[in-house]
Design a protein around this motif. Structure first.
Motif, PDB file in Angstrom:
ATOM      1  N   VAL A 128      28.508 -47.764  85.212  1.00 60.61           N
ATOM      2  CA  VAL A 128      29.477 -46.687  84.988  1.00 60.61           C
ATOM      3  C   VAL A 128      30.883 -47.255  85.086  1.00 60.61           C
ATOM      4  O   VAL A 128      31.195 -48.011  86.020  1.00 60.61           O
ATOM      5  N   LEU A 129      31.722 -46.902  84.115  1.00 58.52           N
ATOM      6  CA  LEU A 129      33.132 -47.288  84.130  1.00 58.52           C
ATOM      7  C   LEU A 129      33.975 -46.032  84.045  1.00 58.52           C
ATOM      8  O   LEU A 129      33.846 -45.251  83.106  1.00 58.52           O
ATOM      9  N   LEU A 130      34.837 -45.817  85.035  1.00 60.43           N
ATOM     10  CA  LEU A 130      35.726 -44.657  85.089  1.00 60.43           C
ATOM     11  C   LEU A 130      37.133 -45.099  84.703  1.00 60.43           C
ATOM     12  O   LEU A 130      37.681 -46.023  85.307  1.00 60.43           O
ATOM     13  N   ILE A 131      37.724 -44.421  83.719  1.00 63.13           N
ATOM     14  CA  ILE A 131      39.056 -44.782  83.231  1.00 63.13           C
ATOM     15  C   ILE A 131      39.989 -43.603  83.400  1.00 63.13           C
ATOM     16  O   ILE A 131      39.807 -42.549  82.788  1.00 63.13           O
ATOM     17  N   GLY A 132      40.991 -43.755  84.252  1.00 61.26           N
ATOM     18  CA  GLY A 132      42.012 -42.726  84.412  1.00 61.26           C
ATOM     19  C   GLY A 132      41.481 -41.391  84.887  1.00 61.26           C
ATOM     20  O   GLY A 132      41.913 -40.344  84.392  1.00 61.26           O
ATOM     21  N   THR A 133      40.573 -41.411  85.844  1.00 58.01           N
ATOM     22  CA  THR A 133      40.017 -40.155  86.337  1.00 58.01           C
ATOM     23  C   THR A 133      39.615 -40.283  87.795  1.00 58.01           C
ATOM     24  O   THR A 133      39.259 -41.380  88.259  1.00 58.01           O
ATOM     25  N   ASN A 134      39.664 -39.184  88.496  1.00 55.70           N
ATOM     26  CA  ASN A 134      39.114 -39.076  89.842  1.00 55.70           C
ATOM     27  C   ASN A 134      38.105 -37.935  89.815  1.00 55.70           C
ATOM     28  O   ASN A 134      38.435 -36.782  90.104  1.00 55.70           O
ATOM     29  N   PRO A 135      36.859 -38.224  89.445  1.00 55.05           N
ATOM     30  CA  PRO A 135      35.885 -37.140  89.266  1.00 55.05           C
ATOM     31  C   PRO A 135      35.597 -36.355  90.534  1.00 55.05           C
ATOM     32  O   PRO A 135      35.139 -35.221  90.467  1.00 55.05           O
ATOM     33  N   ARG A 136      35.891 -36.940  91.701  1.00 58.45           N
ATOM     34  CA  ARG A 136      35.613 -36.218  92.946  1.00 58.45           C
ATOM     35  C   ARG A 136      36.481 -34.971  93.074  1.00 58.45           C
ATOM     36  O   ARG A 136      36.090 -33.994  93.703  1.00 58.45           O
ATOM     37  N   ILE A 137      37.662 -34.986  92.470  1.00 60.79           N
ATOM     38  CA  ILE A 137      38.535 -33.815  92.471  1.00 60.79           C
ATOM     39  C   ILE A 137      38.412 -33.042  91.167  1.00 60.79           C
ATOM     40  O   ILE A 137      38.365 -31.815  91.154  1.00 60.79           O
ATOM     41  N   GLU A 138      38.333 -33.742  90.044  1.00 62.77           N
ATOM     42  CA  GLU A 138      38.335 -33.081  88.740  1.00 62.77           C
ATOM     43  C   GLU A 138      37.006 -32.417  88.419  1.00 62.77           C
ATOM     44  O   GLU A 138      36.973 -31.380  87.742  1.00 62.77           O
TER      45      GLU A 138
ATOM     46  N   GLY B  94      42.512 -47.542  86.894  1.00 61.12           N
ATOM     47  CA  GLY B  94      43.456 -46.497  87.246  1.00 61.12           C
ATOM     48  C   GLY B  94      43.576 -46.410  88.755  1.00 61.12           C
ATOM     49  O   GLY B  94      43.327 -47.383  89.467  1.00 61.12           O
ATOM     50  N   GLU B  95      43.985 -45.255  89.258  1.00 59.67           N
ATOM     51  CA  GLU B  95      44.074 -45.077  90.704  1.00 59.67           C
ATOM     52  C   GLU B  95      42.687 -45.186  91.326  1.00 59.67           C
ATOM     53  O   GLU B  95      41.715 -44.632  90.804  1.00 59.67           O
TER      54      GLU B  95
ATOM     55  N   ASN C   1      25.830 -56.669  79.603  1.00 62.52           N
ATOM     56  CA  ASN C   1      24.384 -56.876  79.709  1.00 62.52           C
ATOM     57  C   ASN C   1      23.625 -55.599  80.057  1.00 62.52           C
ATOM     58  O   ASN C   1      22.391 -55.610  80.066  1.00 62.52           O
ATOM     59  N   ALA C   2      24.332 -54.544  80.341  1.00 67.89           N
ATOM     60  CA  ALA C   2      23.671 -53.287  80.711  1.00 67.89           C
ATOM     61  C   ALA C   2      22.966 -52.677  79.504  1.00 67.89           C
ATOM     62  O   ALA C   2      23.430 -52.795  78.364  1.00 67.89           O
ATOM     63  N   GLU C   3      21.833 -52.028  79.755  1.00 71.63           N
ATOM     64  CA  GLU C   3      21.102 -51.367  78.679  1.00 71.63           C
ATOM     65  C   GLU C   3      21.700 -50.003  78.344  1.00 71.63           C
ATOM     66  O   GLU C   3      21.708 -49.588  77.190  1.00 71.63           O
ATOM     67  N   ARG C   4      22.195 -49.304  79.374  1.00 69.45           N
ATOM     68  CA  ARG C   4      22.755 -47.967  79.155  1.00 69.45           C
ATOM     69  C   ARG C   4      24.074 -47.832  79.921  1.00 69.45           C
ATOM     70  O   ARG C   4      24.159 -47.093  80.912  1.00 69.45           O
ATOM     71  N   PRO C   5      25.111 -48.533  79.469  1.00 71.69           N
ATOM     72  CA  PRO C   5      26.417 -48.393  80.135  1.00 71.69           C
ATOM     73  C   PRO C   5      27.055 -47.056  79.808  1.00 71.69           C
ATOM     74  O   PRO C   5      26.916 -46.537  78.695  1.00 71.69           O
ATOM     75  N   LEU C   6      27.747 -46.470  80.785  1.00 68.37           N
ATOM     76  CA  LEU C   6      28.403 -45.182  80.604  1.00 68.37           C
ATOM     77  C   LEU C   6      29.896 -45.351  80.866  1.00 68.37           C
ATOM     78  O   LEU C   6      30.299 -45.794  81.940  1.00 68.37           O
ATOM     79  N   ILE C   7      30.716 -45.020  79.878  1.00 75.06           N
ATOM     80  CA  ILE C   7      32.175 -45.102  79.998  1.00 75.06           C
ATOM     81  C   ILE C   7      32.733 -43.690  79.998  1.00 75.06           C
ATOM     82  O   ILE C   7      32.531 -42.926  79.055  1.00 75.06           O
ATOM     83  N   ILE C   8      33.410 -43.329  81.096  1.00 75.10           N
ATOM     84  CA  ILE C   8      33.977 -41.987  81.247  1.00 75.10           C
ATOM     85  C   ILE C   8      35.494 -42.099  81.189  1.00 75.10           C
ATOM     86  O   ILE C   8      36.117 -42.709  82.057  1.00 75.10           O
ATOM     87  N   LEU C   9      36.062 -41.511  80.150  1.00 77.63           N
ATOM     88  CA  LEU C   9      37.513 -41.555  79.933  1.00 77.63           C
ATOM     89  C   LEU C   9      38.118 -40.245  80.419  1.00 77.63           C
ATOM     90  O   LEU C   9      37.814 -39.174  79.891  1.00 77.63           O
ATOM     91  N   GLY C  10      38.932 -40.319  81.454  1.00 78.98           N
ATOM     92  CA  GLY C  10      39.520 -39.120  82.029  1.00 78.98           C
ATOM     93  C   GLY C  10      40.696 -38.605  81.235  1.00 78.98           C
ATOM     94  O   GLY C  10      41.374 -39.361  80.512  1.00 78.98           O
ATOM     95  N   ALA C  11      40.952 -37.307  81.383  1.00 76.62           N
ATOM     96  CA  ALA C  11      42.101 -36.713  80.703  1.00 76.62           C
ATOM     97  C   ALA C  11      43.403 -37.341  81.189  1.00 76.62           C
ATOM     98  O   ALA C  11      44.394 -37.375  80.459  1.00 76.62           O
ATOM     99  N   GLY C  12      43.401 -37.875  82.414  1.00 74.74           N
ATOM    100  CA  GLY C  12      44.598 -38.526  82.936  1.00 74.74           C
ATOM    101  C   GLY C  12      45.010 -39.748  82.141  1.00 74.74           C
ATOM    102  O   GLY C  12      46.182 -40.145  82.162  1.00 74.74           O
ATOM    103  N   ALA C  13      44.059 -40.364  81.428  1.00 78.44           N
ATOM    104  CA  ALA C  13      44.382 -41.523  80.597  1.00 78.44           C
ATOM    105  C   ALA C  13      44.869 -41.112  79.214  1.00 78.44           C
ATOM    106  O   ALA C  13      45.392 -41.949  78.468  1.00 78.44           O
TER     107      ALA C  13
END
Length: 706
Positions: free
Chosen positions: A385-395, A419-420, A454-466
């Protein structure tokens, strides 16, 4: 696919998955098994012993059915299927004994307990307990524990099932609860008598099988049989959590989660659960007109007359409309159509300043570029999992809990953050702070970048903050290129999604509530209002932006709370809140769900779409629908996704080339908002949310750079 195994339950032969527990297998056969400590979404504790059953050929004593699996059963001497019994004299006697022990110290305060009528202990004591007790000793007493402003504790009632401890540790990701001491002195405690530092604490109330943990705001206010229960949808974030609202008259007494495995499972975030008192405070319940700088009450006819007179003398190109975060799709469609009839292209629903929904050339962007296209359920399948410009714990706290669930299940799930860097309740690696990190990840050898490739199912989550920056299109291009290079898009697995924080955002984007040809976006509308190029602004529930620039324009505010939008308004039209009108919402996945009316709006307030329909007739641009069915048919023509409810559309990630041409900034990514409790007008009106902030309930904090 796992091969099924044949077993017999009370003489009935069934085929079950060998990975099931005996408790689950018995329920597959239609038998009810009582339990206190067992919970389907928590680890097995096996400490209440209420789920005892008899296993033929097993030990000469009852077996805890929650702690043994079907695969552990032995066949009969001649290969016969294993046999389980749930209603033998041995089982009946064992359950009565367990219940008798559980009730030794339990207080006899059912008549004044808030759990009365919904108490597992009460129900199971009636169904499986003895008619009396043989214990005459004094009952023990346990001191109450402080767990914050949301949870009321009466720990003398606690039966030490440890559900709350396991939930806090496994789902919420906090170590604030634990079981101390042994024997009769055992008790659940917060150790340091402090608030439970999670945004999911309300779920402790749901999973407690007795009245030890109850809702502090709801305490001693109602009994469950007094309440009308209405199923609807939450709008405090973009998840679209399924909820049940319990009301007495027009007073919301509590909000509870409903089970939806694809979205919120059976959990609910604290803001969604405890926001209800804000629904009745600071309400706009009649139209207002500003005269000599002050607002005065007015009739609907008078308010419409002022608006019609102003629109009649204003050129169409000087009229604009903006839509807020909590607005359902129907009024957005009605306002879009009204502005279209007036002839203005200045529309926008992105009050956060985002660039999503529109391509750099001004055309509509594909739906997969602004939705969480993989679906919330896909988080369970991801192996990176890659989180870009987001804090999912609050959002989106429940989406964050889903990531933690995967992190716990896989144990080797790597989570990277660009990001942060915040405490997300699971281990994460801080990779960088700005968009340049995305390019680095594409070229870097070894480390997280290598694992991602190398991951078989990578997940990239792009936050609205980005995406709420000037280089939003360039960030989208860079993120899509990274997704393509690591296999998160372009194949059978689609692992690229955008995380929104506003409930009404995706629906408004689907309907195209965006600038038309040569139209101004949200920032452009504010700038135009300040310069005099925009003279009339129709504000549909927009309260989360700095609207001071609208002071020079004539502002029509339609909403339900006296908040930021109402402060700048020249005419206020009182609308309905999300529990007061039926409406369709598309959640962050693009899944359309229907919110139902729980009770009718306060005072003279009306349904939002009906206000716009009535106004359109008064200003001479009558909208072509007279009821919700006709309006929704028109919505389906604009956006076919509104034609099917609770359906997740599988789509591929868009091509990065669509967003090319812009330049990346070196500015670090931000987040949409920093405080969890005060993110919308209802939250700001809530005394319960105030108490949470004043009590210093811990918020997800930023981790200092190493």
């Amino acid at each position: 696919m796992t091969e099924l195994r044949t077993i017999k339950v009370n003489g009935r032969e069934i085929d079950v998955d060998p990975r099931l527990t005996l408790l689950q297998a018995c329920e597959e056969a239609g038998e009810e098994i009582p339990r206190f400590c067992y919970h389907e979404r928590l680890s097995v504790a096996g400490n209440c012993r209420m789920c005892l059953i008899e296993v033929k050929g097993g030990p000469p004593k009852p077996v805890a059915s929650c702690a043994q699996n079907v695969r552990d059963l032995r066949p009969g001497p001649d290969g016969q299927p294993p046999e389980l019994f749930t209603n033998t004299p041995m089982v009946k006697k064992a359950r009565e004994g367990v219940m008798e022990f559980l009730l030794i110290n339990h207080p006899l305060d059912c008549p004044i307990c808030d759990q009365g009528g919904e108490c597992d202990l009460q129900d199971q004591a009636m169904a499986y307990g003895r008619g009396g007790s043989r214990f005459e000793e004094n009952k023990r007493a346990v001191e109450e524990k402080y767990m914050g402003p949301l949870i009321k504790t009466i720990m003398t009632r606690c039966i030490q099932c440890t559900r709350c401890v396991r939930f806090a540790t496994e789902v919420a990701g906090v170590d604030d609860l634990g079981l101390v001491n042994r024997g009769e002195n055992a008790e659940i405690t917060t150790y340091l008598e402090k608030s439970v530092g999670s945004e999911l604490t309300g779920n402790l109330i749901d999973i407690c099988p007795v009245g030890a943990l109850t809702s502090k705001p709801y305490a001693y206010t109602a009994r469950p049989w007094e309440l009308k229960k209405v199923e609807t949808i939450d709008v405090m974030d973009a998840m679209g959590s399924n909820i049940r609202v319990d009301v007495r008259g027009r007073q919301v007494m509590r909000i509870l989660p409903r089970v939806h495995d694809g979205i919120n499972e059976e959990w609910l975030a604290d803001k969604s659960r405890f926001i209800w008192d804000g629904l009745a405070k600071r309400r706009l319940d009649k139209p207002y007109i500003r005269e000599a700088g002050k607002l005065r009450p007015a009739s609907w006819d008078e308010a419409f007359g002022v608006i019609a007179a102003r629109l009649e003398t204003t050129a169409p190109e000087k009229v604009a409309a903006i839509a807020g975060d909590l607005v359902s799709a129907e009024p957005v469609k009605a306002l879009k159509d009204l502005m279209g009839k007036i002839g203005t292209p200045h529309l926008d629903c992105r009050q956060d300043g985002g660039s999503y929904g529109v391509l750099p050339n001004g055309e509509r962007a594909p739906r997969s570029s602004y939705t969480f296209a993989p679906g919330i359920g896909a988080i369970d399948e991801a192996d990176m999992v890659l989180l870009i410009g987001t804090n999912p714990r609050i959002e989106a706290p429940l989406l964050n809990a889903r990531i933690r669930k995967n992190w716990l299940a896989k144990m080797d799930l790597d989570v990277g953050v660009v990001g942060e860097h915040h405490d997300l309740s699971y281990e994460s690696v801080h990779l960088g702070s700005n968009a340049g990190t995305l390019s680095t990840l594409m070229d870097e050898k070894g480390g997280f970048a290598e694992k991602l490739r190398n991951a078989e199912r990578p997940l990239i989550i792009l936050g609205a903050g980005a995406l709420t920056r000037g280089d939003g299109h360039a960030v989208m291009e860079a993120a899509l290129k990274l997704a393509k290079s690591v296999g998160a898009s372009g194949g059978e697995w689609n692992g690229f999604g955008v995380l929104h924080s506003a409930a009404g955002r995706v629906g408004a984007l689907d309907l195209g509530f965006l600038p038309g040809e040569s139209g101004r976006d949200f920032a452009g509308i504010l700038e135009g209002a300040a310069s005099g190029d925009i003279e009339v602004v129709y504000n549909l529930g927009c309260d989360e932006a700095d609207l001071s620039a609208l002071e020079k324009a004539f502002v029509i505010y339609q909403g339900h709370h006296g908040d930021a939008g109402a402060k700048t308004a020249d005419v206020i039209l009182p609308g309905a809140a999300y529990v007061e009108q039926p409406g369709l919402y598309a959640n962050l996945e693009g899944r359309v769900q229907m919110a139902n009316r729980v009770y009718f709006p306060f005072g003279e307030a009306k349904d939002d779409w009906a206000i716009l329909r009535a106004l359109s007739e008064r200003v001479g641009h009558t909208l072509p629908y007279d009821d919700l069915f006709a309006l929704r048919q028109a919505m389906i023509e604009d956006a076919p996704s509104f034609g099917s409810l609770d359906t997740l559309e599988k789509v591929e990630a868009p091509s990065a080339d669509l967003f090319g041409g812009a330049t990346l900034s070196n500015e670090p990514f931000g987040v949409v908002f920093g405080s969890y409790y005060k993110t919308n007008p209802i939250a700001r009106a809530s005394d319960i949310m105030d108490e949470c902030e004043k009590a210093g309930v811990p918020q997800p904090t930023q981790i200092a750079a190493e």
